[in-house]
Design a protein around this motif. Structure first.
Motif, mmCIF file in Angstrom:
data_model
loop_
_atom_site.group_PDB
_atom_site.id
_atom_site.type_symbol
_atom_site.label_atom_id
_atom_site.label_comp_id
_atom_site.label_asym_id
_atom_site.label_seq_id
_atom_site.Cartn_x
_atom_site.Cartn_y
_atom_site.Cartn_z
ATOM 1 N N ARG A 1 26.804 54.364 55.149
ATOM 2 C CA ARG A 1 27.386 53.214 55.363
ATOM 3 C C ARG A 1 28.757 52.924 54.521
ATOM 4 O O ARG A 1 29.646 52.538 55.368
ATOM 5 C CB ARG A 1 26.492 52.051 55.226
ATOM 6 C CG ARG A 1 25.244 51.592 56.108
ATOM 7 C CD ARG A 1 26.056 51.062 57.462
ATOM 8 N NE ARG A 1 26.099 49.711 57.135
ATOM 9 C CZ ARG A 1 25.041 48.912 57.236
ATOM 10 N NH1 ARG A 1 23.955 49.292 57.589
ATOM 11 N NH2 ARG A 1 25.409 47.388 56.838
ATOM 12 N N SER A 2 28.846 53.324 53.397
ATOM 13 C CA SER A 2 29.887 53.019 52.654
ATOM 14 C C SER A 2 31.153 53.859 52.787
ATOM 15 O O SER A 2 32.285 53.474 52.525
ATOM 16 C CB SER A 2 29.412 53.070 50.976
ATOM 17 O OG SER A 2 28.726 53.828 50.435
ATOM 18 N N PHE B 1 40.318 49.897 31.827
ATOM 19 C CA PHE B 1 39.047 49.070 31.596
ATOM 20 C C PHE B 1 38.298 49.226 30.159
ATOM 21 O O PHE B 1 37.303 48.693 30.004
ATOM 22 C CB PHE B 1 38.204 48.668 32.654
ATOM 23 C CG PHE B 1 38.854 48.110 33.807
ATOM 24 C CD1 PHE B 1 39.110 46.499 33.691
ATOM 25 C CD2 PHE B 1 39.250 48.568 34.938
ATOM 26 C CE1 PHE B 1 39.621 45.986 34.605
ATOM 27 C CE2 PHE B 1 39.951 48.018 35.896
ATOM 28 C CZ PHE B 1 40.014 46.807 35.920
ATOM 29 N N PHE C 1 42.082 53.998 35.492
ATOM 30 C CA PHE C 1 41.155 52.624 35.920
ATOM 31 C C PHE C 1 40.106 52.922 34.651
ATOM 32 O O PHE C 1 40.006 51.790 34.089
ATOM 33 C CB PHE C 1 40.184 53.189 37.235
ATOM 34 C CG PHE C 1 39.205 52.168 37.311
ATOM 35 C CD1 PHE C 1 39.317 51.006 38.392
ATOM 36 C CD2 PHE C 1 37.838 51.981 36.617
ATOM 37 C CE1 PHE C 1 38.472 50.151 38.358
ATOM 38 C CE2 PHE C 1 36.914 51.116 36.943
ATOM 39 C CZ PHE C 1 37.257 50.165 37.758
ATOM 40 N N ARG D 1 37.042 46.358 40.238
ATOM 41 C CA ARG D 1 37.844 45.973 39.039
ATOM 42 C C ARG D 1 37.299 44.595 38.362
ATOM 43 O O ARG D 1 37.525 44.587 37.286
ATOM 44 C CB ARG D 1 39.366 45.792 39.531
ATOM 45 C CG ARG D 1 39.881 47.113 40.485
ATOM 46 C CD ARG D 1 41.529 47.045 40.851
ATOM 47 N NE ARG D 1 42.258 47.154 39.442
ATOM 48 C CZ ARG D 1 42.436 48.318 38.996
ATOM 49 N NH1 ARG D 1 42.263 49.423 39.723
ATOM 50 N NH2 ARG D 1 43.507 48.298 37.931
ATOM 51 N N ALA D 2 36.675 43.828 39.564
ATOM 52 C CA ALA D 2 36.292 42.706 38.994
ATOM 53 C C ALA D 2 34.995 42.823 37.987
ATOM 54 O O ALA D 2 34.924 41.979 37.248
ATOM 55 C CB ALA D 2 36.068 41.754 40.020
ATOM 56 N N SER E 1 38.829 53.307 42.207
ATOM 57 C CA SER E 1 39.815 52.379 41.629
ATOM 58 C C SER E 1 40.636 51.518 42.583
ATOM 59 O O SER E 1 41.276 50.541 42.154
ATOM 60 C CB SER E 1 41.000 53.375 41.079
ATOM 61 O OG SER E 1 41.596 54.132 41.888
ATOM 62 N N TRP E 2 40.437 51.681 43.915
ATOM 63 C CA TRP E 2 41.202 51.053 44.960
ATOM 64 C C TRP E 2 40.544 49.738 45.590
ATOM 65 O O TRP E 2 40.747 48.904 46.136
ATOM 66 C CB TRP E 2 41.283 51.798 46.227
ATOM 67 C CG TRP E 2 39.953 52.662 46.538
ATOM 68 C CD1 TRP E 2 39.546 53.795 46.063
ATOM 69 C CD2 TRP E 2 38.711 52.028 47.317
ATOM 70 N NE1 TRP E 2 38.280 54.303 46.446
ATOM 71 C CE2 TRP E 2 37.651 53.286 47.164
ATOM 72 C CE3 TRP E 2 38.338 50.931 48.090
ATOM 73 C CZ2 TRP E 2 36.466 53.077 47.662
ATOM 74 C CZ3 TRP E 2 37.396 50.843 48.375
ATOM 75 C CH2 TRP E 2 36.405 51.922 48.474
ATOM 76 N N CYS E 3 38.946 49.743 45.060
ATOM 77 C CA CYS E 3 38.170 48.480 45.108
ATOM 78 C C CYS E 3 38.071 47.495 44.417
ATOM 79 O O CYS E 3 38.040 47.609 43.115
ATOM 80 C CB CYS E 3 36.672 49.306 45.363
ATOM 81 S SG CYS E 3 35.316 48.289 44.755
ATOM 82 N N THR E 4 38.758 46.257 44.800
ATOM 83 C CA THR E 4 38.994 45.007 44.142
ATOM 84 C C THR E 4 37.696 44.604 43.505
ATOM 85 O O THR E 4 37.715 44.034 42.511
ATOM 86 C CB THR E 4 39.750 44.084 44.926
ATOM 87 O OG1 THR E 4 39.110 43.793 46.080
ATOM 88 C CG2 THR E 4 41.148 44.509 45.367
ATOM 89 N N PRO E 5 36.476 44.661 44.065
ATOM 90 C CA PRO E 5 35.346 44.057 43.374
ATOM 91 C C PRO E 5 34.723 44.902 42.242
ATOM 92 O O PRO E 5 34.339 44.443 41.328
ATOM 93 C CB PRO E 5 34.237 44.109 44.532
ATOM 94 C CG PRO E 5 34.932 43.949 45.883
ATOM 95 C CD PRO E 5 36.314 44.858 45.630
ATOM 96 N N SER F 1 25.199 50.165 51.028
ATOM 97 C CA SER F 1 25.972 49.836 52.243
ATOM 98 C C SER F 1 27.308 49.482 51.994
ATOM 99 O O SER F 1 27.978 49.452 52.912
ATOM 100 C CB SER F 1 25.438 48.741 53.082
ATOM 101 O OG SER F 1 25.235 47.454 52.058
ATOM 102 N N GLY F 2 27.852 49.788 50.768
ATOM 103 C CA GLY F 2 29.306 49.590 50.355
ATOM 104 C C GLY F 2 29.451 49.640 49.034
ATOM 105 O O GLY F 2 28.537 50.135 48.095
ATOM 106 N N THR F 3 30.956 49.630 48.690
ATOM 107 C CA THR F 3 31.166 49.814 47.453
ATOM 108 C C THR F 3 31.833 48.606 46.596
ATOM 109 O O THR F 3 32.530 48.018 47.601
ATOM 110 C CB THR F 3 32.290 51.133 47.187
ATOM 111 O OG1 THR F 3 31.999 52.073 47.973
ATOM 112 C CG2 THR F 3 32.716 51.396 45.681
ATOM 113 N N MET G 1 44.719 42.424 42.635
ATOM 114 C CA MET G 1 43.216 43.350 42.880
ATOM 115 C C MET G 1 42.180 43.025 41.866
ATOM 116 O O MET G 1 41.239 43.437 42.072
ATOM 117 C CB MET G 1 43.631 44.699 42.682
ATOM 118 C CG MET G 1 44.521 45.302 44.037
ATOM 119 S SD MET G 1 45.101 47.103 43.769
ATOM 120 C CE MET G 1 43.377 47.938 44.350
#
Lengths: 557, 202
Positions: free
Chosen positions: A249-250, B138, B134, B99-100, B93-97, B163-165, A417
């Motif tokens: 999925r991801s 951090f 990254f 980074r949060a 590193s591209w994934c904004t959540p 189901s996701g990153t 971001m």
């Protein structure tokens, strides 16, 4: 329909003509016009009457046809306007080029037609209408396919085809002989009760069987489509040459699962794009048109399996573990290497760019470097595969990478971001950024641009190609095909097979026995029954060693 | 006779109508039921959101034994972590959540270091240069294995539906998934799960 009428007539019901059913029509009026006419007036009694009337209207053939037409009409905007699911970039472009019209169209759901509530309403109604129409018909047809021929009419000479002759055989023996001939010809027989001397015969029941097959197959098609909708899925994945992706999925860029698809239902294959080649016509009026695409991939069907190779081409999908993988697009991914003010390499990756609408694969893309210190860096870029300088602006004159170049604008500041709000990898939010370069900077492969103020460097080190893959799983596809073929076969059967009846009566007379043969084709659209009837009458006469002249008439009287 | 005929005609309509309505209701229930799935037995939620979950002892699935290359180029085998509580964080590193949530992960990894809890990153769809920037940016000191093609992620799908990153898993001392945060995590969510799994909270 006909048998309904007959039943009502037999029951002594008055069939009230349409329009007369306001006050005095009474409860009987809704008995008329089940499927087909659909003109029955609303009954004047309570809720159940209204429901019955509504259900009849919904399941009438006319309503089904109207809904089918609406469905076709409703999908027209789906093919004329860009759609969210298939072409989100096209939708965005439409919004910018038609700022007044686009919000209105969007409000009507015309950018996502197949998910719009009004579209769902049409197909749900159509589905209900078809099921409600087909199921009772199926039962009726099944009954009809088993039924015996009717009793022989009294006066066979009134039938469309008839013949008569005399024979020396007594009536009961003549009927026995006739039954033998008819049975050998494949007719289904109905014998007379003991005191009477006649036989009825009918053949062409395959017509009913064909009709039944058609209706059942139609239901099968509906069920298959529902299966595909519930258990199927569609996914998109962009894959750069040299990279691998595992079907999970991801990893997928877009995933549109059916209602009953769970997260663990994806087949665990992996695909590596080893090489992608596209060739284009070099000359002629269609210069630049693609002539050939070939994606060389290797894949493993599940972890630990040996890797196999495959050439993915347009319309030559890979079948792996009940899914199909299609090659649906391609583009360029220039490779950039970025260092920040401290000299650290903070970005070194092939970055997929999206081909623009101007043709020749002039592609746009964004490089985001959130790890650059002390400030984040961002670049708005254009990749040109075969660049030519036309009066100061770059143009692409050919889709192959003959003279690749990148032009870019550099920004520094906050990419936005770190707040956690998801953003598109193809868009740069410059609200918190400052432009570093006044004009656009041009880079050729191997060239490096020094950013002003010692903020770092960006090098265009080369390019790779990417392909976009569509992964589909539709468990209803094969059943739908099989049902479609069966429906067609059933339809052909019901068109080509004629149902025809033959009756034989024998009466004792002064000069031996008089035999009357009558024939009736219930559906003789194509003709041809008279030849069959003539040969049958001759055969019967021969079997009866007829003594009198064989008399034959085309029509009754 | 009149009455009888009408009711027969009605029945002929009503039976298929009733069948169709029943079928429609069954379909709607099936479809609606599928949407709300996931609240199976053995799952409890942390902090009032359904994205942070704890699995009861009988409902924990074992984590695959994977090996990979870290961002600094050395080999790493998950088997080396057996017997410890491990936090596995899937990020890019591209994934904004990602980074949060990164500052919370940096703090928590230092806080739980003395209790023997180890943190491990799985860096998906990334290049080592961006991923290194990254981690430096951090202050992340724990290692990450590189998973550019999601192969390790796919391995994990037998244990938990990722189901996701980002996704963060808390693996117990017997190597089973005891808790998970689907999507960006927070200090309080992950801290609550870790307290429970390490046995510092009842």
């Amino acid at each position: 329909m006909t048998d309904v009428r007959a039943e009502e007539a037999a029951a002594g019901l008055d069939i009230v003509p349409s329009g007369a059913g306001s006050g005095g029509a009474g409860a009987g009026s809704d008995g008329a016009g089940s499927d087909g006419t659909g003109k029955s007036a609303p009954p004047s009694f309570g809720i159940s009457g209204w429901l019955t009337w509504g259900w009849r209207q919904l399941t009438s053939m006319r309503t089904a046809l109207v809904l089918l037409f609406l469905l076709a009409l409703g999908s027209v905007p789906g093919s004329m306007l860009p759609q969210e699911g298939a072409d989100p970039a096209g939708v965005q472009q439409y919004f910018t080029s038609h700022p007044a019209l686009a919000p209105l169209l969007n409000h009507l759901g015309l950018f996502n037609v197949f998910a719009a509530p009004w579209f769902a309403a049409i197909y749900l109604l159509l589905f209900t209408s078809l099921v409600g129409c087909v199921v009772p018909r199926t039962f009726r047809l099944a009954g009809s396919a088993r039924s015996l021929p009717p009793r022989a009419p009294r006066f066979l000479s009134r039938l469309p085809h008839s013949a008569g002759y005399s024979t020396a055989l007594p009536p009961d023996e003549a009927i026995e002989a006739a039954a033998g001939v008819l049975a050998r010809r494949g007719f289904r027989l109905r014998r007379a009760p003991a005191a009477e001397t006649w036989v009825s015969a009918e053949r062409g029941y395959l017509r009913e069987a064909g009709n039944l097959l058609f209706h059942l197959a139609l239901l099968g098609v509906l069920v298959s489509i529902a299966l595909g909708g519930l258990f199927g899925y569609k996914a998109d994945k962009l894959l750069v040459a040299g990279q691998t992706f595992a079907d999970t999925r991801s990893a997928l860029d877009e995933f549109h699962p059916g209602r009953l698809v769970g997260g663990g239902d994806l087949p665990p294959f992996t695909i590596t794009l080893n090489q992608f080649a596209a060739s284009y016509l070099e000359s002629g009026p269609d210069r630049g048109q693609p002539s050939f695409f070939d994606a060389r991939i290797s894949y493993t069907a599940s972890p630990g399996d040996p890797a196999r190779s495959y050439d993915l081409e347009i319309n030559r999908p890979l079948s792996v573990d009940s899914t199909k993988v299609y090659l649906i697009g391609h583009g360029y991914a220039p490779v950039f290497r970025v260092t920040d003010a401290r000299g650290q390499v903070v970005y070194n990756a092939a970055t997929p760019f999206i081909p623009g609408s101007t043709g020749n694969f002039l592609s746009e893309g964004v490089v985001k470097v959130p790890g650059a210190q002390p400030q984040q860096l961002g670049f708005l870029c254009v990749f040109v595969p075969t660049a030519v300088d036309v009066g100061g602006t770059l143009e692409s004159v050919f889709p192959a990478a003959g003279n690749p170049a990148v032009s870019l604008i550099a920004y520094a500041g906050d990419l936005g971001m770190n707040s956690g709000v998801p953003q598109s990898v193809y868009q740069l939010d410059t609200a918190g950024m400052r432009r570093l370069t006044t004009g656009t900077e041009l880079l050729q492969p191997g060239q490096t641009l020094r950013l002003p103020g010692g903020r770092g460097t960006i090098a265009f080190t080369g390019y790779r190609q990417w392909v976009s893959l569509q992964i589909t799983h539709d468990p209803g596809q094969l059943p739908a095909l099989a049902c479609g073929i069966a429906a067609l076969a059933g339809l052909l059967l019901s068109f080509m097979v004629r149902r025809r009846r033959v009756f034989v009566r024998a009466r004792a007379g002064e000069r031996g026995t008089t035999v009357q043969v009558g024939g009736l084709a219930r559906t003789d659209a194509s003709g041809g029954f008279e030849d069959e009837f003539a040969s049958l009458a001759n055969e019967l006469a021969a079997a009866h060693h007829s003594t009198g002249p064989a008399r034959q008439s085309e029509t009754g009287e | 006779m009149f009455r009888g005929t009408v009711s027969r005609a009605k029945r002929r309509v009503l039976i298929p109508a009733a069948l169709a309505v029943t079928a429609l209701v069954v379909a709607v229930v099936l479809v609606a039921g599928a949407g709300g799935g996931g609240a199976a037995g053995g799952v409890s939620y942390v902090g009032g959101s359904t994205s942070a979950v704890l699995y009861a002892a009988g409902h924990r699935h074992p984590v695959p034994d994977f090996t990979g290359t870290t961002l600094t180029g050395s080999r790493l085998s998950f088997a080396a972590y057996r017997g410890r509580v491990v936090v596995v964080n899937f990020w890019g590193s591209w994934c904004t959540p990602c980074r949060a949530e990164a500052p919370a992960l940096a703090v928590l990894s230092a806080k739980y270091q003395p209790s023997g809890v180890r943190f491990l990153g799985v860096d998906v769809n990334d290049d080592p240069a961006s991923a290194g920037a990254f981690a430096r940016g951090f202050g992340i000191r724990y290692p990450s294995v590189s998973d550019p093609g999601y192969v390790i992620t796919q391995d994990f799908s037998s244990a938990v539906p990722i189901s996701g990153t980002p996704t963060t898993l808390v693996v117990d001392r017997s190597g089973r998934v005891a808790g998970a945060v689907f999507g960006s995590t927070t200090y309080s969510e992950l801290n609550a799960i870790l307290m429970r799994v390490t046995g510092k909270a009842a």
